[in-house]
Write a protein that holds these residues in place. Structure first.
Motif, PDB file in Angstrom:
ATOM      1  N   ALA A 303       0.854  -1.189   0.000  1.00  0.00           N
ATOM      2  CA  ALA A 303       0.000   0.000   0.000  1.00  0.00           C
ATOM      3  C   ALA A 303       0.884   1.232   0.000  1.00  0.00           C
ATOM      4  O   ALA A 303       2.004   1.216   0.528  1.00  0.00           O
ATOM      5  N   LEU A 304       0.387   2.285  -0.587  1.00  0.00           N
ATOM      6  CA  LEU A 304       1.121   3.555  -0.588  1.00  0.00           C
ATOM      7  C   LEU A 304       0.143   4.702  -0.777  1.00  0.00           C
ATOM      8  O   LEU A 304      -1.066   4.501  -0.934  1.00  0.00           O
ATOM      9  N   LEU A 305       0.694   5.882  -0.724  1.00  0.00           N
ATOM     10  CA  LEU A 305      -0.096   7.106  -0.868  1.00  0.00           C
ATOM     11  C   LEU A 305       0.246   7.736  -2.208  1.00  0.00           C
ATOM     12  O   LEU A 305       1.421   7.917  -2.532  1.00  0.00           O
ATOM     13  N   VAL A 306      -0.774   8.047  -2.988  1.00  0.00           N
ATOM     14  CA  VAL A 306      -0.527   8.656  -4.289  1.00  0.00           C
ATOM     15  C   VAL A 306      -1.441   9.854  -4.492  1.00  0.00           C
ATOM     16  O   VAL A 306      -2.578   9.879  -4.011  1.00  0.00           O
ATOM     17  N   HIS A 307      -0.911  10.851  -5.195  1.00  0.00           N
ATOM     18  CA  HIS A 307      -1.741  11.947  -5.696  1.00  0.00           C
ATOM     19  C   HIS A 307      -2.117  11.557  -7.117  1.00  0.00           C
ATOM     20  O   HIS A 307      -1.243  11.392  -7.973  1.00  0.00           O
ATOM     21  N   ALA A 308      -3.391  11.357  -7.354  1.00  0.00           N
ATOM     22  CA  ALA A 308      -3.811  10.796  -8.632  1.00  0.00           C
ATOM     23  C   ALA A 308      -5.202  11.297  -9.006  1.00  0.00           C
ATOM     24  O   ALA A 308      -5.896  11.944  -8.209  1.00  0.00           O
ATOM     25  N   GLU A 309      -5.597  10.983 -10.224  1.00  0.00           N
ATOM     26  CA  GLU A 309      -6.933  11.299 -10.712  1.00  0.00           C
ATOM     27  C   GLU A 309      -7.761  10.015 -10.716  1.00  0.00           C
ATOM     28  O   GLU A 309      -7.333   8.985 -11.234  1.00  0.00           O
ATOM     29  N   LEU A 310      -8.936  10.092 -10.113  1.00  0.00           N
ATOM     30  CA  LEU A 310      -9.851   8.965 -10.071  1.00  0.00           C
ATOM     31  C   LEU A 310     -11.163   9.367 -10.726  1.00  0.00           C
ATOM     32  O   LEU A 310     -11.797  10.346 -10.325  1.00  0.00           O
ATOM     33  N   TYR A 311     -11.555   8.613 -11.766  1.00  0.00           N
ATOM     34  CA  TYR A 311     -12.819   8.909 -12.430  1.00  0.00           C
ATOM     35  C   TYR A 311     -13.360   7.625 -13.043  1.00  0.00           C
ATOM     36  O   TYR A 311     -12.607   6.745 -13.474  1.00  0.00           O
ATOM     37  N   ASP A 312     -14.687   7.506 -13.057  1.00  0.00           N
ATOM     38  CA  ASP A 312     -15.344   6.320 -13.612  1.00  0.00           C
ATOM     39  C   ASP A 312     -14.733   5.032 -13.078  1.00  0.00           C
ATOM     40  O   ASP A 312     -14.516   4.057 -13.814  1.00  0.00           O
ATOM     41  N   ASP A 313     -14.423   5.025 -11.765  1.00  0.00           N
ATOM     42  CA  ASP A 313     -13.842   3.846 -11.109  1.00  0.00           C
ATOM     43  C   ASP A 313     -12.557   3.383 -11.763  1.00  0.00           C
ATOM     44  O   ASP A 313     -12.249   2.186 -11.834  1.00  0.00           O
TER      45      ASP A 313
END
Length: 344
Positions: A303-313
């Motif tokens: 597991a880790l921490l990310v700055h990301a874009e999440l859309y449409d699952d």
């Protein structure tokens, strides 16, 4: 990169280094090589399914992959108090009244309790002081909720967390001085160490079996009942943001609060979800939402921490992040926002 993974035998030296920095009050991380080695073995056997529920413990390492060094640990005991008694003080009330004298007085008390027997416990949270910046602490603590969400069947219906109670810069605990010292006749640090290394029989043998009147304690001891060590305040706030609450139970040594919650009411259990990985090496700015992301691979958990874009699952991550998680294009990962979303 900072990544969460199961503890390994090779981590013993790093674990000893962390223990040397933890100070008094973190009973589950004693500076004792044999105890820590046994703790690692117990965690490995838990993951391998070789232990009964009463002995199971998941121990997670936070690794700085650039330095190949473990810089933090956190753990989950699956069910406390099944192999040896689990003690805490329940803060209660006794009422003394006399109609003849027109006197009615509520008196706060402390009563030795085993009420948390069988519950899962969040424990052994420690982060190297050099890494107490950014979001490392949140990752190390909150990953346990994400793991519980993925493998809910391994845990009890309720989870608890004993918080480190108040002690001063010299390691003096006012609560211990007013309570424990009278029954144990040893220093707080010694009792703390014995408990942390599994030598707990003395607790049952020496602790009072009748309620203690809080008003009889020294004033400074009364003030710290249910209070945390200053360094533990952020950890308490973090756990409370995930749904845990103080319900009137405190540690028998330092008076620190026990937080608790029904597991199914924890934020990550209710709100985490499975999404598909989309590989995208485009640079994502730090202003993008921060997500806790895990691969849900039980024997090779990452597991880790990310700055990301999440859309449409679908979660867009780069190839390096995917490799660290052990996933690829189209794989499923479990995600939840790092910070609880406020309701409108």
């Amino acid at each position: 990169m900072m990544i969460i993974r199961p503890i390994a035998r090779r981590d013993l030296a790093d674990l000893l280094t962390l223990a040397s920095k933890s100070g008094i009050g973190l009973t589950s991380l004693p500076q004792n090589e044999a105890t820590l080695s046994a703790r690692i073995e117990r965690a490995l056997k838990t993951w391998q399914g070789e232990l009964p529920k009463s002995e199971q413990c998941y121990l997670f390492a936070l690794e700085d992959t650039e330095r190949q060094q473990v810089v933090g640990v956190s753990a989950i005991e699956v069910a406390v108090g099944l192999s040896e008694p689990w003690y805490s003080f329940r803060v209660g009330t006794q009422v003394h009244a006399s109609k003849q004298l027109n006197v009615y007085k509520s008196v706060p008390t402390l009563f030795l309790s085993n009420d948390h027997t069988g519950h899962s416990e969040l424990c052994t949270l420690f982060l190297d002081p050099d890494y107490r910046h950014g979001e490392n602490g949140k990752l190390l603590s909150k990953v346990r909720f994400l793991f519980i969400s993925a493998f809910r069947e391994h845990f009890s219906r309720k989870v608890i967390a004993e918080m480190r109670g108040f002690s001063d810069e010299h390691g003096r605990s006012p609560f211990w001085e007013s309570v424990g010292r009278h029954f144990f006749s040893i220093e707080f640090a010694k009792a703390d160490y014995l408990s942390g290394t599994g030598q707990k029989a003395f607790i049952a043998e020496l602790m009072p079996k009748h309620p203690l009147y809080v008003d009889f304690l020294a004033e400074d001891a009364q003030k710290v009942i249910g209070e945390v060590h200053p360094q533990t305040a952020p950890a308490r706030k973090l756990l409370e943001s995930e749904g845990l609450r103080y319900q009137g139970y405190v540690d028998i040594f330092d008076g620190g609060p026990t937080l608790e919650a029904e597991i199914d009411e924890i934020r990550a259990v209710k709100s985490s979800k499975l999404v598909k990985v989309v590989l995208d090496n485009a640079v994502v700015g730090s202003d993008a939402p921060a997500y806790l992301v895990a691969n849900d691979n039980y024997p090779h958990y990452r597991a880790l921490l990310v700055h990301a874009e999440l859309y449409d699952d679908r979660l867009r991550i780069n190839a390096e992040t995917a490799a660290a998680l052990g996933v690829e294009q189209g794989s499923q990962v479990r995600v939840i926002t790092l910070i609880a979303q406020e309701k409108a």
